[in-house]
Write an enzyme that holds these catalytic residues in place. Sequence first.
Site, mmCIF file in Angstrom:
data_model
loop_
_atom_site.group_PDB
_atom_site.id
_atom_site.type_symbol
_atom_site.label_atom_id
_atom_site.label_comp_id
_atom_site.label_asym_id
_atom_site.label_seq_id
_atom_site.Cartn_x
_atom_site.Cartn_y
_atom_site.Cartn_z
ATOM 1 N N ARG A 71 0.839 -1.216 0.000
ATOM 2 C CA ARG A 71 0.000 0.000 0.000
ATOM 3 C C ARG A 71 0.869 1.260 0.000
ATOM 4 N NH1 ARG A 71 -2.891 -3.642 -0.997
ATOM 5 N NH2 ARG A 71 -4.955 -4.096 -0.174
ATOM 6 N N SER A 98 -10.875 -0.960 2.572
ATOM 7 C CA SER A 98 -10.233 -1.132 3.889
ATOM 8 C C SER A 98 -9.884 0.237 4.431
ATOM 9 C CB SER A 98 -8.942 -1.940 3.759
ATOM 10 O OG SER A 98 -9.194 -3.229 3.278
ATOM 11 N N GLU A 126 -5.435 3.575 5.958
ATOM 12 C CA GLU A 126 -5.056 3.474 4.544
ATOM 13 C C GLU A 126 -5.732 4.589 3.761
ATOM 14 O OE1 GLU A 126 -5.690 -0.376 2.313
ATOM 15 O OE2 GLU A 126 -6.744 0.966 0.941
HETATM 16 P P1 FAD Z 1 -8.618 8.523 -5.538
HETATM 17 O O1 FAD Z 1 -9.268 8.067 -4.262
HETATM 18 O O2 FAD Z 1 -9.365 9.456 -6.385
HETATM 19 O O3 FAD Z 1 -7.198 9.147 -5.201
HETATM 20 C C1 FAD Z 1 -6.355 8.561 -4.236
HETATM 21 C C2 FAD Z 1 -5.142 9.488 -4.005
HETATM 22 O O4 FAD Z 1 -4.324 9.531 -5.165
HETATM 23 C C3 FAD Z 1 -5.513 10.945 -3.747
HETATM 24 O O5 FAD Z 1 -4.583 11.454 -2.815
HETATM 25 C C4 FAD Z 1 -5.357 11.609 -5.092
HETATM 26 O O6 FAD Z 1 -5.074 13.001 -5.001
HETATM 27 C C5 FAD Z 1 -4.196 10.864 -5.688
HETATM 28 N N1 FAD Z 1 -4.278 10.731 -7.154
HETATM 29 C C6 FAD Z 1 -5.318 10.240 -7.863
HETATM 30 N N2 FAD Z 1 -5.013 10.163 -9.162
HETATM 31 C C7 FAD Z 1 -3.751 10.628 -9.297
HETATM 32 C C8 FAD Z 1 -2.866 10.793 -10.406
HETATM 33 N N3 FAD Z 1 -3.234 10.471 -11.660
HETATM 34 N N4 FAD Z 1 -1.626 11.278 -10.181
HETATM 35 C C9 FAD Z 1 -1.237 11.605 -8.914
HETATM 36 N N5 FAD Z 1 -2.034 11.484 -7.827
HETATM 37 C C10 FAD Z 1 -3.276 11.004 -8.012
HETATM 38 N N6 FAD Z 1 -7.437 -0.916 -2.789
HETATM 39 C C11 FAD Z 1 -6.610 -1.971 -2.899
HETATM 40 O O7 FAD Z 1 -5.384 -1.805 -2.992
HETATM 41 N N7 FAD Z 1 -7.084 -3.254 -2.905
HETATM 42 C C12 FAD Z 1 -8.401 -3.526 -2.805
HETATM 43 O O8 FAD Z 1 -8.796 -4.697 -2.806
HETATM 44 C C13 FAD Z 1 -9.313 -2.438 -2.698
HETATM 45 N N8 FAD Z 1 -10.639 -2.651 -2.567
HETATM 46 C C14 FAD Z 1 -11.493 -1.593 -2.453
HETATM 47 C C15 FAD Z 1 -12.864 -1.872 -2.333
HETATM 48 C C16 FAD Z 1 -13.777 -0.829 -2.229
HETATM 49 C C17 FAD Z 1 -15.246 -1.138 -2.100
HETATM 50 C C18 FAD Z 1 -13.311 0.513 -2.247
HETATM 51 C C19 FAD Z 1 -14.291 1.641 -2.166
HETATM 52 C C20 FAD Z 1 -11.948 0.789 -2.347
HETATM 53 C C21 FAD Z 1 -11.022 -0.268 -2.453
HETATM 54 N N9 FAD Z 1 -9.640 -0.053 -2.556
HETATM 55 C C22 FAD Z 1 -8.777 -1.123 -2.689
HETATM 56 C C23 FAD Z 1 -9.099 1.321 -2.498
HETATM 57 C C24 FAD Z 1 -9.139 2.066 -3.869
HETATM 58 O O9 FAD Z 1 -9.997 1.435 -4.750
HETATM 59 C C25 FAD Z 1 -7.745 2.153 -4.496
HETATM 60 O O10 FAD Z 1 -6.853 2.824 -3.653
HETATM 61 C C26 FAD Z 1 -7.789 2.886 -5.849
HETATM 62 O O11 FAD Z 1 -6.558 2.735 -6.521
HETATM 63 C C27 FAD Z 1 -8.136 4.366 -5.705
HETATM 64 O O12 FAD Z 1 -8.390 4.888 -6.991
HETATM 65 P P2 FAD Z 1 -9.153 6.250 -7.208
HETATM 66 O O13 FAD Z 1 -9.094 6.564 -8.651
HETATM 67 O O14 FAD Z 1 -10.486 6.192 -6.602
HETATM 68 O O15 FAD Z 1 -8.199 7.227 -6.377
HETATM 69 N N1 EPU Z 2 -11.289 -11.189 9.257
HETATM 70 C C1 EPU Z 2 -12.119 -11.392 10.318
HETATM 71 N N2 EPU Z 2 -13.164 -10.533 10.500
HETATM 72 C C2 EPU Z 2 -13.399 -9.493 9.659
HETATM 73 C C3 EPU Z 2 -12.531 -9.260 8.566
HETATM 74 C C4 EPU Z 2 -11.471 -10.133 8.384
HETATM 75 O O1 EPU Z 2 -11.919 -12.325 11.115
HETATM 76 O O2 EPU Z 2 -14.370 -8.768 9.905
HETATM 77 C C5 EPU Z 2 -10.170 -12.131 9.014
HETATM 78 C C6 EPU Z 2 -10.476 -13.046 7.817
HETATM 79 O O3 EPU Z 2 -11.230 -14.168 8.195
HETATM 80 C C7 EPU Z 2 -9.089 -13.397 7.339
HETATM 81 C C8 EPU Z 2 -8.279 -12.139 7.655
HETATM 82 O O4 EPU Z 2 -9.005 -11.421 8.658
HETATM 83 O O5 EPU Z 2 -8.565 -14.456 8.109
HETATM 84 C C9 EPU Z 2 -8.047 -11.272 6.426
HETATM 85 O O6 EPU Z 2 -9.316 -10.873 5.877
HETATM 86 P P1 EPU Z 2 -9.547 -10.654 4.292
HETATM 87 O O7 EPU Z 2 -9.062 -11.844 3.540
HETATM 88 O O8 EPU Z 2 -10.961 -10.246 4.092
HETATM 89 O O9 EPU Z 2 -8.562 -9.495 3.913
HETATM 90 P P2 EPU Z 2 -8.197 -8.122 4.633
HETATM 91 O O10 EPU Z 2 -6.848 -8.260 5.254
HETATM 92 O O11 EPU Z 2 -9.295 -7.672 5.517
HETATM 93 C C10 EPU Z 2 -6.932 -7.233 2.538
HETATM 94 C C11 EPU Z 2 -6.824 -5.911 1.827
HETATM 95 C C12 EPU Z 2 -8.011 -5.729 0.878
HETATM 96 C C13 EPU Z 2 -7.998 -6.872 -0.139
HETATM 97 C C14 EPU Z 2 -8.096 -8.195 0.607
HETATM 98 C C15 EPU Z 2 -7.963 -9.384 -0.316
HETATM 99 C C16 EPU Z 2 -5.582 -4.384 3.232
HETATM 100 C C17 EPU Z 2 -5.644 -3.211 4.153
HETATM 101 N N3 EPU Z 2 -6.762 -4.818 2.774
HETATM 102 O O12 EPU Z 2 -8.101 -7.147 3.363
HETATM 103 O O13 EPU Z 2 -7.839 -4.486 0.195
HETATM 104 O O14 EPU Z 2 -9.065 -6.753 -1.032
HETATM 105 O O15 EPU Z 2 -7.012 -8.289 1.586
HETATM 106 O O16 EPU Z 2 -6.645 -9.491 -0.740
HETATM 107 O O17 EPU Z 2 -4.501 -4.863 2.928
HETATM 108 C C18 EPU Z 2 -8.306 -2.158 0.351
HETATM 109 O O18 EPU Z 2 -7.082 -1.989 0.412
HETATM 110 O O19 EPU Z 2 -9.133 -1.206 0.339
HETATM 111 C C19 EPU Z 2 -8.825 -3.519 0.289
HETATM 112 C C20 EPU Z 2 -10.137 -3.816 0.286
#
Ligand code: FAD
Ligand code: EPU
Length: 346
Positions: free
Chosen positions: A161, A232, A328
């Site tokens: 991250r 997250s 995050e």
């Molecule tokens: P924004 O939120 O619009 O911007 C994020 C930051 O980057 C801001 O500070 C912005 O100013 C800057 N920025 C944006 N674009 C640029 C650019 N072109 N150049 C320079 N700076 C810029 N993240 C994960 O890693 N794994 C996941 O599994 C994951 N799951 C998600 C699930 C949900 C339901 C949600 C809502 C979010 C999740 N995220 C996850 C977080 C998010 O989707 C990512 O961080 C994504 O890359 C953000 O993209 P955005 O375009 O919305 O960025």
């Molecule tokens: N868990 C619980 N209770 C909960 C949530 C999780 O017990 O309410 C336990 C799960 O059972 C599992 C462990 O925690 O044993 C990890 O949970 P999960 O696999 O759901 O992943 P996470 O660590 O909660 C991370 C990333 C996600 C990404 C998933 C899948 C971070 C901060 N988050 O979540 O990214 O999608 O793994 O790889 O690293 C994001 O960054 O926004 C994001 C959604």
Amino acid sequence: MKTLLTTSLKPFHTFGIDVDAKQIIEAHCAEDFLSVWRDYADEPKLILGEGSNLLFCQSYDGVVVLNRLKGIDVDETATAWRLHVAGGENWHELVRWTVEQNMPGLENLALIPGLVGSAPIQNIGAYGVELNERCEYVDVLMLETGDVVRMSADECEFGYRDSVFKGRLKDKAIIVAVGLLLPKVWVPVIGYGALSELSEQSELTALDVFNKVCDIRNEKLPNPAVIGNAGSFFKNPVVSKSQADALAVQHDKMPRFAVSDDHVKLAAGWLIDQCGLKGFRVGGAAVHDKQALVLTNLENASAEDVVALAKHVVDTVESKFGVSLEHEVRFMGAHAETTLEAVCQH
Ligand code: FAD
Ligand code: EPU
């Protein structure tokens, strides 16, 4: 370049908090970004993708610039597909399109909201794959010189991250395109959690992995179009092995992942869940009842509700486990980025 008539930020971020900007402008090419930086030299400026990793703590007293750079080029070599993707393309649509075109490699990163240009910033990752494993280069517009510079993946200093764009190049560089390298020899990554169920399946395809990832995510994560959230809210904390060992004595089911010989990553969602916080509410903000690592805007939450909820979660986990959670989600103040700690001091 297009200046929007609205100043409401509500449609432009996924938490659904009702805040405004002074002005909202769409940038359709690199020159548009430079024009905004010239025309509004004295104003605070924020680049926005889809706002899926942001919490606006209050209205933004500056210019928000929406990334609308479009275009995908594919270069096929004997061994790989090399994609050059403009920063304003939607990430999930890109993943879906590559899988449909039989260019596997991105399927584990399906359904992550946001734009391609935002993906390198926190080195998006999910289900055993991080962007840096597929990223060849990142093209950035350097705001001081106006030059577009190509940075190799190594130069991006990707981490968990994390990247150089959250550090040294923060507010100095705009990501305008990302280069992806997808080798033709496909090695499925199905070791993470419920994805391992796919190991039973014969003739596994990238589409199977894509569909499974979408199913798992749809089950646990709230759809931001329905319930506001930013994924997250906290990072998974990395602690010393000795601290993890001590915690494991009392909590033998605690998930833990070795990140080096002497450091261990813990699951923040598990820690929050163990504190009994699933469903806990402050005003209209709530800990998601299916995934405790996600804070939601359940019912017209204000930014203050989300901040107070986040503070309660941090304090509760700290006092039960002695582990500090770091957010995050990027916190935006009126003029610049801020932090939970700074917001709570005011
Ligand atoms: P924004 O939120 O619009 O911007 C994020 C930051 O980057 C801001 O500070 C912005 O100013 C800057 N920025 C944006 N674009 C640029 C650019 N072109 N150049 C320079 N700076 C810029 N993240 C994960 O890693 N794994 C996941 O599994 C994951 N799951 C998600 C699930 C949900 C339901 C949600 C809502 C979010 C999740 N995220 C996850 C977080 C998010 O989707 C990512 O961080 C994504 O890359 C953000 O993209 P955005 O375009 O919305 O960025
Ligand atoms: N868990 C619980 N209770 C909960 C949530 C999780 O017990 O309410 C336990 C799960 O059972 C599992 C462990 O925690 O044993 C990890 O949970 P999960 O696999 O759901 O992943 P996470 O660590 O909660 C991370 C990333 C996600 C990404 C998933 C899948 C971070 C901060 N988050 O979540 O990214 O999608 O793994 O790889 O690293 C994001 O960054 O926004 C994001 C959604």
